[in-house]
Design a protein around this motif. Structure first.
Motif, mmCIF file in Angstrom:
data_model
loop_
_atom_site.group_PDB
_atom_site.id
_atom_site.type_symbol
_atom_site.label_atom_id
_atom_site.label_comp_id
_atom_site.label_asym_id
_atom_site.label_seq_id
_atom_site.Cartn_x
_atom_site.Cartn_y
_atom_site.Cartn_z
ATOM 1 N N ALA A 80 66.499 -23.465 81.471
ATOM 2 C CA ALA A 80 66.809 -22.714 82.696
ATOM 3 C C ALA A 80 67.218 -21.286 82.360
ATOM 4 C CB ALA A 80 67.922 -23.420 83.472
ATOM 5 N N GLY A 81 68.059 -21.129 81.325
ATOM 6 C CA GLY A 81 68.479 -19.796 80.926
ATOM 7 C C GLY A 81 67.326 -18.966 80.387
ATOM 8 N N THR A 82 66.423 -19.604 79.645
ATOM 9 C CA THR A 82 65.266 -18.895 79.096
ATOM 10 C C THR A 82 64.337 -18.416 80.204
ATOM 11 O OG1 THR A 82 65.377 -20.288 77.107
ATOM 12 C CG2 THR A 82 63.341 -19.063 77.473
ATOM 13 N N ALA A 83 64.076 -19.282 81.180
ATOM 14 C CA ALA A 83 63.208 -18.912 82.299
ATOM 15 C C ALA A 83 63.818 -17.775 83.114
ATOM 16 C CB ALA A 83 62.964 -20.133 83.189
ATOM 17 N N LEU A 84 65.122 -17.853 83.366
ATOM 18 C CA LEU A 84 65.790 -16.797 84.133
ATOM 19 C C LEU A 84 65.737 -15.465 83.381
ATOM 20 C CD1 LEU A 84 67.458 -15.986 86.605
ATOM 21 C CD2 LEU A 84 69.519 -16.690 85.361
ATOM 22 N N SER A 85 65.949 -15.512 82.062
ATOM 23 C CA SER A 85 65.911 -14.284 81.263
ATOM 24 C C SER A 85 64.521 -13.656 81.281
ATOM 25 C CB SER A 85 66.328 -14.590 79.819
ATOM 26 O OG SER A 85 67.658 -15.070 79.754
ATOM 27 N N ALA A 86 63.493 -14.487 81.258
ATOM 28 C CA ALA A 86 62.120 -13.978 81.215
ATOM 29 C C ALA A 86 61.751 -13.196 82.472
ATOM 30 C CB ALA A 86 61.144 -15.132 81.007
ATOM 31 N N VAL A 87 62.299 -13.594 83.611
ATOM 32 C CA VAL A 87 61.922 -12.948 84.887
ATOM 33 C C VAL A 87 63.044 -12.063 85.415
ATOM 34 C CG1 VAL A 87 60.369 -14.846 85.482
ATOM 35 C CG2 VAL A 87 62.751 -14.914 86.276
ATOM 36 N N ALA A 88 64.085 -11.826 84.603
ATOM 37 C CA ALA A 88 65.257 -11.073 85.067
ATOM 38 C C ALA A 88 64.864 -9.708 85.630
ATOM 39 C CB ALA A 88 66.246 -10.895 83.922
ATOM 40 N N PRO A 89 65.196 -9.431 86.905
ATOM 41 C CA PRO A 89 64.853 -8.138 87.496
ATOM 42 C C PRO A 89 65.850 -7.040 87.133
ATOM 43 C CG PRO A 89 65.920 -9.521 89.127
ATOM 44 C CD PRO A 89 65.789 -10.363 87.885
ATOM 45 N N SER A 90 67.008 -7.424 86.592
ATOM 46 C CA SER A 90 68.041 -6.450 86.248
ATOM 47 C C SER A 90 68.781 -6.918 85.006
ATOM 48 C CB SER A 90 69.033 -6.290 87.401
ATOM 49 O OG SER A 90 69.775 -7.495 87.591
ATOM 50 N N VAL B 161 53.417 -5.475 70.302
ATOM 51 C CA VAL B 161 52.263 -5.616 71.207
ATOM 52 C C VAL B 161 52.641 -5.870 72.664
ATOM 53 C CG1 VAL B 161 50.770 -6.453 69.363
ATOM 54 C CG2 VAL B 161 52.095 -8.101 70.694
ATOM 55 N N GLY B 162 53.914 -6.152 72.951
ATOM 56 C CA GLY B 162 54.247 -6.494 74.327
ATOM 57 C C GLY B 162 55.698 -6.237 74.685
ATOM 58 N N SER B 163 56.061 -6.619 75.890
ATOM 59 C CA SER B 163 57.393 -6.411 76.445
ATOM 60 C C SER B 163 58.405 -7.377 75.836
ATOM 61 C CB SER B 163 57.340 -6.613 77.965
ATOM 62 O OG SER B 163 58.627 -6.800 78.506
ATOM 63 N N TRP B 164 59.687 -7.027 75.975
ATOM 64 C CA TRP B 164 60.757 -7.923 75.536
ATOM 65 C C TRP B 164 60.726 -9.242 76.288
ATOM 66 C CZ3 TRP B 164 63.987 -9.301 79.499
ATOM 67 C CH2 TRP B 164 64.043 -8.439 80.598
ATOM 68 N N ARG B 165 60.136 -9.262 77.473
ATOM 69 C CA ARG B 165 60.051 -10.508 78.246
ATOM 70 C C ARG B 165 59.219 -11.559 77.517
ATOM 71 N NH1 ARG B 165 62.044 -9.572 83.377
ATOM 72 N NH2 ARG B 165 62.147 -7.363 83.969
ATOM 73 N N TYR B 166 58.267 -11.103 76.692
ATOM 74 C CA TYR B 166 57.426 -12.050 75.964
ATOM 75 C C TYR B 166 58.231 -12.841 74.935
ATOM 76 C CZ TYR B 166 53.185 -10.107 78.020
ATOM 77 O OH TYR B 166 52.221 -9.720 78.906
ATOM 78 N N LEU B 167 59.395 -12.315 74.542
ATOM 79 C CA LEU B 167 60.242 -13.064 73.617
ATOM 80 C C LEU B 167 60.715 -14.366 74.247
ATOM 81 C CD1 LEU B 167 62.398 -10.110 72.225
ATOM 82 C CD2 LEU B 167 60.485 -11.249 71.098
ATOM 83 N N PHE B 168 61.015 -14.313 75.542
ATOM 84 C CA PHE B 168 61.425 -15.527 76.262
ATOM 85 C C PHE B 168 60.217 -16.368 76.653
ATOM 86 C CE2 PHE B 168 64.789 -12.360 77.179
ATOM 87 C CZ PHE B 168 65.864 -13.027 76.625
ATOM 88 N N LEU B 169 59.144 -15.701 77.042
ATOM 89 C CA LEU B 169 57.947 -16.437 77.424
ATOM 90 C C LEU B 169 57.320 -17.163 76.238
ATOM 91 C CD1 LEU B 169 56.323 -13.786 79.813
ATOM 92 C CD2 LEU B 169 57.459 -15.931 80.458
ATOM 93 N N LEU B 170 57.554 -16.645 75.033
ATOM 94 C CA LEU B 170 57.086 -17.324 73.826
ATOM 95 C C LEU B 170 57.896 -18.585 73.558
ATOM 96 C CD1 LEU B 170 55.379 -17.246 71.153
ATOM 97 C CD2 LEU B 170 57.280 -15.962 70.149
ATOM 98 N N VAL B 171 59.219 -18.493 73.744
ATOM 99 C CA VAL B 171 60.107 -19.621 73.460
ATOM 100 C C VAL B 171 59.993 -20.710 74.522
ATOM 101 C CG1 VAL B 171 62.547 -20.299 73.312
ATOM 102 C CG2 VAL B 171 61.745 -18.234 72.143
ATOM 103 N N LEU B 172 59.767 -20.309 75.776
ATOM 104 C CA LEU B 172 59.830 -21.245 76.907
ATOM 105 C C LEU B 172 58.902 -22.455 76.757
ATOM 106 C CD1 LEU B 172 61.317 -21.634 79.575
ATOM 107 C CD2 LEU B 172 59.485 -20.365 80.703
#
Length: 488
Positions: A93-103, A166-177
């Motif tokens: 849940a924390g990983t998913a929230l971090s990946a889409v965090a708007p702020s 190659v990508g955004s910091w969001r991919y760090l969470f999307l990779l782990v998820l």
């Protein structure tokens, strides 16, 4: 349903439950260090200062420090499967929230939730290992655990460096998820319950004192700078006072209630010595993990990816040596490993006191590998000796205290080396020394302080026995009426 120990895998094979928990622990610990290189990106994308961006790591550490003290009580109250499902579910849940965090605020909330799940996994792994693995085979299995928990932090910065290329910091969470999701599903399909849950209500004031006490301690230590000492010192003092109140309350609950963290683990001399050794060794390790990247990036101008690749061999050496160290421990005991390991830790830190702007990279890699080998030779035997000296019903509390002290040691180590380094550098600059030379000298002094502290590791290593005395006969002495989690 509790698992029957008679059905446990025979000596020489790692039980399936341990393999599953190691895999899950690897994933969550990898996540703990994967954000290290993302600070500049966060500052740009979420419009925050460097100090604010550092909270993605600070918040994680604070949450770990606040939650881990409760895990000893928690793991005795739920089944293995429920603890695993809750920990990994919270982490997902924390990983998913971090990946889409708007702020940035939402990202911090996500990291706090992640840390809440991560805090349960290491005590769960250690408690289960000590319960299901025969004493004669614990070193080997603990060595395999060391491989996972050592390689993961080493790989985190390297993986993040590659992803951020190659990508955004969001991919760090999307990779782990998806990896964490697959591990969770696989674990729930194959994981069996070990032991039977106990009954007992939670002491709410203890939870509050633990969270505020250990949280304040870690936060205060993380805020120390040369120009900001008074406020952090007050926060640390408040944290120490709250931890003292927490400790007194646990002593009272041990007589007429259910303690959140059973302090009777400290009655074991072997466990107490192991606790001190682990804390100081962890402090030294964290200090080097802070100083070396600062030196490589700020003074030698390496990129984060290059820095990660340079320190990776040490982490891999530590992890890959884990199984060998474990087998040697099972055969020869702890002293033949821990004493040379402690000496290697001190020698490597002493070597780092000689760094300069022209120090060959191969020498830096060699010193870092020596440090990691020393830690590998110490960690596996000390974990096994310390927890093995406790009666079975105190395994979860021993794991919890060890994890809590590691978080405090990490915060103290970071605060110590940064304060010493910046204080020395600032003083030299005021006296006319050029900034680069001043910073090099500050780092040398910080490494020297770490080396001096690591002498405590050598002393504790000499005092530790080669084998843990069988605590089975002393279980009644520690707690005459405490129920045993797993039946023989």
């Amino acid at each position: 349903m509790s698992a029957d120990l008679s059905a446990s895998p025979t000596t020489g094979r790692t039980p399936t439950v341990i393999r599953l928990l190691v895999l899950a622990t690897f994933v969550v610990i990898l996540n703990e260090t994967i954000m290290i290189n993302a600070i500049p990106r966060l500052m740009t994308d979420l419009h925050v200062s460097e100090r604010s961006a550092q909270w993605v790591s600070t918040a994680f550490m604070l949450t770990m420090a606040a939650v881990i003290p409760t895990t000893g009580w928690f793991l005795q109250r739920v089944t293995t499967r429920r603890a695993y499902a809750l920990a990994m579910g919270v982490f997902l849940a924390g990983t998913a929230l971090s990946a889409v965090a708007p702020s940035f605020a939402v990202l911090l909330i996500g990291r706090v939730i992640q840390a809440g799940g991560t805090a349960v996994m290491m005590p769960l792994l250690m408690t289960t290992l000590m319960t299901v693995v025969p004493e004669t085979d614990r070193g080997r299995v603990m060595g395999n655990v060391t491989l996972a928990i050592s390689v993961a932090p080493a790989m985190g910065p390297v993986i993040s460096g590659l992803v951020l290329q190659v990508g955004s910091w969001r991919y760090l969470f999307l990779l782990v998820l998806p990896i964490a999701g697959a591990v969770t599903a696989f674990g729930l399909r194959h994981l069996e319950n070990i032991g039977e849950p106990q009954t007992g209500s939670i002491d709410v004031p203890s939870v509050g004192f633990a969270a505020l006490g250990f949280g304040s301690l870690v936060y205060g230590l993380s805020q120390f700078t040369t120009d900001n000492v008074a406020t952090p010192a007050l926060i640390v003092a408040a944290g120490i006072a709250l931890v003292a109140i927490f400790a007194f309350r646990q002593l009272r609950l041990q007589r007429n209630g259910t303690p959140l963290l059973d302090l009777r683990v400290l009655l074991s001399g072997t466990y107490s010595k192991a606790l001190v050794l682990m804390a100081v060794a962890f402090l030294a390790m964290m200090g080097s993990m802070i100083l070396l990247p600062l030196y490589l990036q700020n003074l030698r101008h390496l990129s984060p990816l290059q820095t990660g690749l340079l320190v990776m061999p040490g982490g891999l050496a530590m992890g890959l040596l884990g199984p060998t160290v474990g087998k040697l421990f099972d055969r020869f005991g702890g002293r033949v490993l821990v004493i040379p390991g402690a000496i290697a830790i001190t020698a490597s830190l002493a070597g780092f006191t000689q760094i300069s702007l022209t120090t060959p990279y191969v020498l830096l890699v060699a010193l870092h590998i020596l440090l990691m080998i020393g830690l590998a030779a110490a960690f596996t035997p000390v974990f096994t000796l310390g927890l093995g000296a406790l009666p079975m019903h105190l395994y979860s509390h021993g794991s919890s205290m060890l994890g809590t002290l590691q978080q405090v040691a990490a915060a103290f180590g970071t605060a110590l080396v940064v304060t010493v380094m910046t204080g020395r550098a600032t003083s030299l600059v005021k006296n006319g020394t050029d900034p680069v030379t001043a910073h090099i000298d500050g780092m040398r002094l910080a490494f020297a302080v770490s080396a001096v502290l690591s002498l405590v590791v050598i002393v504790m290593a000499v005092l530790l026995p080669s084998r843990s005395a069988n605590p089975a006969h002393g279980a009644a002495e520690a707690n005459a009426e405490a129920p045993v989690l797993v039946k023989d």
